[in-house]
Design a protein around this motif. Sequence first.
Motif, mmCIF file in Angstrom:
data_model
loop_
_atom_site.group_PDB
_atom_site.id
_atom_site.type_symbol
_atom_site.label_atom_id
_atom_site.label_comp_id
_atom_site.label_asym_id
_atom_site.label_seq_id
_atom_site.Cartn_x
_atom_site.Cartn_y
_atom_site.Cartn_z
ATOM 1 N N UNK A 207 0.882 -1.171 0.000
ATOM 2 C CA UNK A 207 0.000 0.000 0.000
ATOM 3 C C UNK A 207 0.918 1.220 0.000
ATOM 4 N N UNK A 208 1.215 1.798 -1.160
ATOM 5 C CA UNK A 208 2.181 2.900 -1.240
ATOM 6 C C UNK A 208 1.577 4.232 -0.788
ATOM 7 N N UNK A 209 2.452 5.202 -0.595
ATOM 8 C CA UNK A 209 2.016 6.518 -0.149
ATOM 9 C C UNK A 209 1.033 7.159 -1.121
ATOM 10 N N UNK A 210 1.275 7.001 -2.416
ATOM 11 C CA UNK A 210 0.389 7.619 -3.403
ATOM 12 C C UNK A 210 -1.048 7.153 -3.219
ATOM 13 N N UNK A 211 -1.238 5.874 -2.956
ATOM 14 C CA UNK A 211 -2.592 5.369 -2.738
ATOM 15 C C UNK A 211 -3.175 5.910 -1.434
ATOM 16 N N UNK A 212 -2.336 5.989 -0.389
ATOM 17 C CA UNK A 212 -2.832 6.468 0.885
ATOM 18 C C UNK A 212 -3.284 7.924 0.806
ATOM 19 N N UNK A 229 7.683 13.410 1.154
ATOM 20 C CA UNK A 229 7.502 13.115 -0.267
ATOM 21 C C UNK A 229 8.810 12.595 -0.833
ATOM 22 N N UNK A 230 8.778 11.353 -1.306
ATOM 23 C CA UNK A 230 9.991 10.757 -1.874
ATOM 24 C C UNK A 230 9.825 10.366 -3.335
ATOM 25 N N UNK A 231 8.593 10.392 -3.830
ATOM 26 C CA UNK A 231 8.372 9.911 -5.188
ATOM 27 C C UNK A 231 7.086 10.440 -5.782
ATOM 28 N N UNK A 250 3.720 18.995 4.251
ATOM 29 C CA UNK A 250 4.550 17.850 3.889
ATOM 30 C C UNK A 250 5.992 18.161 4.211
ATOM 31 N N UNK A 251 6.849 17.159 4.141
ATOM 32 C CA UNK A 251 8.283 17.378 4.312
ATOM 33 C C UNK A 251 9.010 16.851 3.089
ATOM 34 N N UNK A 262 14.473 22.205 -7.714
ATOM 35 C CA UNK A 262 14.993 21.071 -8.485
ATOM 36 C C UNK A 262 14.512 19.747 -7.908
ATOM 37 N N UNK A 263 14.439 19.652 -6.566
ATOM 38 C CA UNK A 263 13.957 18.421 -5.937
ATOM 39 C C UNK A 263 12.507 18.170 -6.298
ATOM 40 N N UNK A 264 11.692 19.206 -6.281
ATOM 41 C CA UNK A 264 10.279 19.047 -6.636
ATOM 42 C C UNK A 264 10.125 18.657 -8.103
#
Length: 322
Positions: A207-212, A229-231, A250-251, A262-264
């Motif tokens: 159950x990945x973060x995107x779904x949650x 946020x990593x992905x 978020x962090x 650039x990270x975003x």
Amino acid sequence: MAVDEPRQPRRAVPTDAALAPLAPYLADPEVTDVFVNGAEGLFVDRGRGAEPVAAWRAAEEEVRALAVDLIALGGRHLDDATPCVDVRLEGGLRVHAVLPPVSRGGTLISVRAAAAQAPDLDALQERGMFAARTRELLEALVAERINLLVTGATGAGKTTLLAALLDRVPHTERIVTIEDVAELRLRHPHHVRLEARQPNLEGAGSVPLARLVREALRMRPDRLVVGECRGEEVRELLTALNTGHHGGAGTLHAGGIDEVPARLEALGALAGMDERAVARQVGSAIGCIVHVARGGDGVRRVVGMARPVLTGGALSLDEVPR
């Protein structure tokens, strides 16, 4: 394994046998991190950087067995097929382990220990994280329901600052937090926590973060928070914050506040978004970026605040005077 006694053991540590070799260090309230670098030794961080523990003795076989037991304590399996695993244990402990040959110097164990009591804004100000003017700005972000992004390097204090800010949310509001490994500990009475789930040995059940993030939108959150946020979940977060969910947060890992655009953009690319789409989404979704850093003296400080803006279709930052 030989251990020595740290100073003032006050933190409550689970009594499981697997934790016994590390318990004396984790019980020290000053310790934030414990590292085992294979047979090369054990290090602890009491806010001054990693310091070696001279009395620690363990062979590589013992360290590997310790890593396997710690990961099993968190309900997961560590072996040659799954050599890198991250788990959360009772008492606010987060354990990460890596087996050879992925780790070239032997089995690696990293344990992050939560503070005995999460500091509030008063405590953070006393520790030097921010001055009075910066505190006023931070409290205004919460009161005015500004969507914010807390950025910084590993161990800079992102989660600690975010938790202190969320504790200022009115108790009539519902906070839903989403994390890969649940670390946010709030004193807020209406805090709902969601944690991602890794796939099982057969590769199913994740159950990945995107779904949650999508699930959380059905839970009527007043404040939607993504722990890190990593992905590709950055797409869902930005979408949610662009559809009337004010006061969210978020962090994000970033070495400096100037690196945040650039990270975003890099995370947006993982979600299939081009730079222009990321810039437009961030510009309308995020009201303020708060950057924290840990100085050479070990003190974690708010070192920058900025508003995302569009400049010629590209994402840039407008510094907020403090």
